[in-house]
Design an enzyme around this catalytic site. Structure first.
Site, PDB file in Angstrom:
ATOM      1  N   HIS A   1       1.794   4.259  -3.027  1.00 33.92           N
ATOM      2  CA  HIS A   1       1.717   5.725  -2.891  1.00 33.92           C
ATOM      3  C   HIS A   1       2.907   6.397  -3.578  1.00 33.92           C
ATOM      4  O   HIS A   1       2.776   7.472  -4.161  1.00 33.92           O
ATOM      5  CB  HIS A   1       1.767   6.140  -1.413  1.00 33.92           C
TER       6      HIS A   1
ATOM      7  N   HIS B   1       0.838  -1.209   0.000  1.00 35.68           N
ATOM      8  CA  HIS B   1       0.000   0.000   0.000  1.00 35.68           C
ATOM      9  C   HIS B   1       0.874   1.261   0.000  1.00 35.68           C
ATOM     10  O   HIS B   1       0.651   2.186  -0.783  1.00 35.68           O
ATOM     11  CB  HIS B   1      -0.913  -0.036   1.238  1.00 35.68           C
ATOM     12  N   GLU B   2       1.892   1.275   0.852  1.00 32.59           N
ATOM     13  CA  GLU B   2       2.736   2.481   0.963  1.00 32.59           C
ATOM     14  C   GLU B   2       3.613   2.668  -0.275  1.00 32.59           C
ATOM     15  O   GLU B   2       3.785   3.792  -0.753  1.00 32.59           O
ATOM     16  CB  GLU B   2       3.600   2.427   2.227  1.00 32.59           C
TER      17      GLU B   2
END
Ligand SMILES: [Zn+2]
Length: 156
Positions: free
Chosen positions: A140, A136-137
């Site tokens: 980003h 998820h990070e």
């Protein structure tokens, strides 16, 4: 130096879609960079997030912080080197989408290559929740958001 409280960039701010740039090795020793890392860890903890990526605090650096099961990771220039074929589905939140949750299917294991705060190469083998948060990070950092991965019809 005084601590400055970081503001979380919320969707649909365009900044979240920007691609980040790699942190230069000499930048890692820079007090300004170290301050940003500390402020990000603090913001992540205060917001009760399990992860925070630099674009979410208005920085264009390829940097993110993760806090899973009592362990804090600082990832500098992280890249996912391999994914397991096996995937699972789990609900994800994001500090840039307050009070929203999305069903996301992701590989259950990843291998990540990153630099640590000493500027040394490090490999992280992760599975389960940590693997999910890392994906998820790192998304980003490539301008990819949880809504891009959310399963259709499952947005809440
Ligand atoms: Zn997020």
């Amino acid at each position: 130096m005084k601590n400055k409280k970081l503001k979380i960039v919320k969707y649909p701010d365009d900044f979240l879609r920007r691609k980040t740039r790699k942190v230069r090795k000499e930048e890692i020793k820079n007090p300004k960079f170290k301050r940003l890392v500390l402020d990000m860890v603090k913001a992540m903890e205060e917001e009760k997030g399990v992860g925070l990526a630099a674009p979410q605090v208005g920085s264009d650096l390829r940097l993110c912080t993760v806090a899973v099961e009592g362990e804090v990771f600082v990832l500098i220039n992280p890249e996912i080197k391999s994914y397991s074929r096996k995937k699972d589905i789990f609900e994800e939140g994001c500090l840039s989408f307050p009070n929203q949750f999305f069903q996301v299917e992701r590989p259950i294991k990843v291998k990540v290559q990153t630099l640590n705060l000493e500027g040394e190469k490090q490999k992280i083998k992760a599975d389960g929740f940590l693997a999910r948060v890392l994906q998820h990070e790192i998304d980003h950092l490539d301008g990819i958001l949880v809504i891009d991965r959310a399963m259709k019809g499952n947005e809440k």
